[in-house]
Design a protein around this motif. Sequence first.
Motif, PDB file in Angstrom:
ATOM      1  N   UNK A 143      31.869  44.175  43.297  1.00 47.98           N
ATOM      2  CA  UNK A 143      30.603  43.486  43.405  1.00 47.98           C
ATOM      3  C   UNK A 143      30.476  42.782  44.758  1.00 47.98           C
ATOM      4  N   UNK A 144      29.282  42.872  45.355  1.00 52.19           N
ATOM      5  CA  UNK A 144      28.954  42.084  46.531  1.00 52.19           C
ATOM      6  C   UNK A 144      29.633  42.561  47.792  1.00 52.19           C
ATOM      7  N   UNK A 145      29.328  41.851  48.896  1.00 55.91           N
ATOM      8  CA  UNK A 145      29.872  42.225  50.194  1.00 55.91           C
ATOM      9  C   UNK A 145      31.375  41.995  50.276  1.00 55.91           C
ATOM     10  N   UNK A 146      31.921  41.092  49.427  1.00 56.31           N
ATOM     11  CA  UNK A 146      33.363  40.847  49.400  1.00 56.31           C
ATOM     12  C   UNK A 146      34.116  41.833  48.511  1.00 56.31           C
ATOM     13  N   UNK A 147      33.382  42.769  47.898  1.00 60.20           N
ATOM     14  CA  UNK A 147      33.996  43.777  47.020  1.00 60.20           C
ATOM     15  C   UNK A 147      34.901  43.120  45.977  1.00 60.20           C
ATOM     16  N   UNK A 148      34.281  42.279  45.165  1.00 61.41           N
ATOM     17  CA  UNK A 148      35.020  41.582  44.107  1.00 61.41           C
ATOM     18  C   UNK A 148      35.360  42.572  43.013  1.00 61.41           C
ATOM     19  N   UNK A 149      36.625  42.918  42.949  1.00 60.84           N
ATOM     20  CA  UNK A 149      37.104  43.991  42.071  1.00 60.84           C
ATOM     21  C   UNK A 149      37.176  43.517  40.621  1.00 60.84           C
ATOM     22  N   UNK A 150      36.737  44.386  39.709  1.00 54.62           N
ATOM     23  CA  UNK A 150      36.872  44.143  38.279  1.00 54.62           C
ATOM     24  C   UNK A 150      37.500  45.335  37.593  1.00 54.62           C
ATOM     25  N   UNK A 151      38.091  45.105  36.442  1.00 57.51           N
ATOM     26  CA  UNK A 151      38.628  46.167  35.591  1.00 57.51           C
ATOM     27  C   UNK A 151      38.227  45.868  34.157  1.00 57.51           C
ATOM     28  N   UNK A 156      38.460  40.152  36.417  1.00 58.83           N
ATOM     29  CA  UNK A 156      37.381  40.149  37.386  1.00 58.83           C
ATOM     30  C   UNK A 156      37.668  39.119  38.469  1.00 58.83           C
ATOM     31  N   UNK A 157      37.681  39.563  39.720  1.00 57.20           N
ATOM     32  CA  UNK A 157      37.810  38.632  40.828  1.00 57.20           C
ATOM     33  C   UNK A 157      36.503  37.871  40.995  1.00 57.20           C
ATOM     34  N   UNK A 158      36.589  36.545  41.033  1.00 58.38           N
ATOM     35  CA  UNK A 158      35.423  35.687  41.177  1.00 58.38           C
ATOM     36  C   UNK A 158      35.214  35.235  42.611  1.00 58.38           C
ATOM     37  N   UNK A 159      36.302  35.143  43.378  1.00 51.92           N
ATOM     38  CA  UNK A 159      36.238  34.704  44.762  1.00 51.92           C
ATOM     39  C   UNK A 159      37.364  35.376  45.525  1.00 51.92           C
ATOM     40  N   UNK A 160      37.062  35.934  46.693  1.00 49.41           N
ATOM     41  CA  UNK A 160      38.076  36.657  47.457  1.00 49.41           C
ATOM     42  C   UNK A 160      38.702  35.754  48.508  1.00 49.41           C
ATOM     43  N   UNK A 161      40.054  35.842  48.610  1.00 48.75           N
ATOM     44  CA  UNK A 161      40.803  35.090  49.613  1.00 48.75           C
ATOM     45  C   UNK A 161      41.500  35.979  50.619  1.00 48.75           C
ATOM     46  N   UNK A 162      41.415  37.299  50.445  1.00 46.79           N
ATOM     47  CA  UNK A 162      42.116  38.217  51.337  1.00 46.79           C
ATOM     48  C   UNK A 162      41.790  39.650  50.974  1.00 46.79           C
ATOM     49  N   UNK A 163      42.392  40.635  51.644  1.00 45.24           N
ATOM     50  CA  UNK A 163      42.013  42.040  51.455  1.00 45.24           C
ATOM     51  C   UNK A 163      42.600  42.712  50.217  1.00 45.24           C
ATOM     52  N   UNK A 164      43.660  42.190  49.645  1.00 43.15           N
ATOM     53  CA  UNK A 164      44.345  42.864  48.542  1.00 43.15           C
ATOM     54  C   UNK A 164      43.640  42.716  47.214  1.00 43.15           C
ATOM     55  N   UNK A 165      44.071  43.536  46.235  1.00 43.01           N
ATOM     56  CA  UNK A 165      43.465  43.506  44.909  1.00 43.01           C
ATOM     57  C   UNK A 165      43.649  42.167  44.217  1.00 43.01           C
ATOM     58  N   UNK A 166      44.715  41.443  44.532  1.00 38.44           N
ATOM     59  CA  UNK A 166      44.989  40.162  43.862  1.00 38.44           C
ATOM     60  C   UNK A 166      44.762  38.963  44.772  1.00 38.44           C
ATOM     61  N   UNK A 167      44.176  39.163  45.942  1.00 35.17           N
ATOM     62  CA  UNK A 167      43.953  38.053  46.882  1.00 35.17           C
ATOM     63  C   UNK A 167      42.649  37.349  46.557  1.00 35.17           C
ATOM     64  N   UNK A 168      42.679  36.464  45.571  1.00 39.68           N
ATOM     65  CA  UNK A 168      41.490  35.728  45.206  1.00 39.68           C
ATOM     66  C   UNK A 168      41.635  35.079  43.846  1.00 39.68           C
ATOM     67  N   UNK A 169      40.566  34.440  43.411  1.00 40.64           N
ATOM     68  CA  UNK A 169      40.519  33.837  42.083  1.00 40.64           C
ATOM     69  C   UNK A 169      40.097  34.894  41.078  1.00 40.64           C
ATOM     70  N   UNK A 170      40.933  35.134  40.073  1.00 38.70           N
ATOM     71  CA  UNK A 170      40.711  36.197  39.091  1.00 38.70           C
ATOM     72  C   UNK A 170      40.709  35.598  37.697  1.00 38.70           C
ATOM     73  N   UNK A 171      39.712  35.972  36.892  1.00 44.95           N
ATOM     74  CA  UNK A 171      39.722  35.663  35.469  1.00 44.95           C
ATOM     75  C   UNK A 171      40.127  36.928  34.729  1.00 44.95           C
TER      76      UNK A 171
END
Length: 433
Positions: free
Chosen positions: A239-247, A293-308
């Motif tokens: 989702x979005x320009x930060x490509x917030x990844x979800x599964x 679902x990543x809610x906020x991105x902190x870096x380029x990796x799949x787990x670099x961010x806030x995830x619920x």
Amino acid sequence: MDNVGEFNVGPIIPTLAGAPHLFGDWHGIQPWLVKRGIFLNFSLNEEYMGNITGGKTRANVLAGQVAGELDIDWQRLAGVNGFWTHMLVVNGHGRSFSQAVGDSVTNPEQIYGARGNVVAHLVELYADKTFFNKHVILSLGDIPTGSFFSFDYTACFFMNVSVCSNFAPGKYNPGGRDWPSGNLGGVLRIRPTDQTYIMGGVFAVSPHAYNGGISGWAMAQSGLGKVTSQFEIGWMPEFGRDKLRGNYKIGYWYDNSRYPNLYEDINGNSFQATGQSRRYEAGMNVAWLMFDQMLMRNGPGLTNGLIIEGGAGYAQGNEVAMRDREWVGFVDSGTSWRRPGDFVGILFQHVDMSRTVSLQQESSQALGQPFLSNQWGPVYGIQNWENMYEAFYSINLAPATNLQADFQYMQHPGATTTFKDVAVLGGQFTTNF
């Protein structure tokens, strides 16, 4: 973990391949191997746990493992297009903290499990073949079913093993045994689009307590006549320009073996009270719904961010002692506070045991007989429900090396009221070398 869950790079399911190493590139050996399609990795995981209050006994336990993994891309090595092989072997040592504290239901430790103390335990040995530009993937061999079905790559940040990597109630039953135990079988994955998949698998069901024997190498065991069929569909949006990844995934499996009813004899009464033969029923059903679902991105990796992340699972209660489990958690990496290799997380789990197993335990109590063990280990009272809370902070010490502080609190340990609520302090040291 940047290639975890991706189908177009590296091994087709999550492995250690591509991860950084404490000792760098092994003086040029790693790049030489990777250029030839050979991904060789070793990891160390040591954990310590102790309960500061509650439980069966006051205990402190050290347990750990060394894992060695060999993934081969045969296109690079020998020109065989879209063909990979995977082999993972672990060494286990230590003692069971869960049994000491009287709670195998939520199982607070991540490491000590089915492989116990072994020199070399075979976890997986299988091959992947891709077709139609990697939109169809076939995997065959000795496979931990939970590495494919109801899998969550973020859940293993938590030390409580019940959600790592696929979560109960399915993971401890013969047709769906998870890492470090595999089932002989195959998985077919179809990717209609880059963000969707449909996956089905068929596996042989072992009637033995340990698939492949206690060390996992005896694949041709007796009694492999029944099968379990697993199915899952998934959506992996960004989702979005930060490509917030979800599964997002939903799945189901059916085991056509015959299993004893946990309570009834052939006439529908307590088999313990009547002494009659137990009722056997054909088929076992398990279903799940999971998401992260990543809610906020902190870096380029799949787990670099806030995830619920969270999920719910259901199993057939007349044959499976745990009826359902629900969980939700948050994981955040440390870029926002200038510690990009650090992670922090919180988790809540709720478990309901089946009414059928409670009836069995009430019968045991009325007859003055010992409680019978079930899929989740020893039983110390009439089982109903349990809640588990966990919080951790993982500090990055060096490349691919983290030290994690962990706290867990368990209400109704073992899903009974026999022991007082348990507070656990733990620590975990992990490294890829």
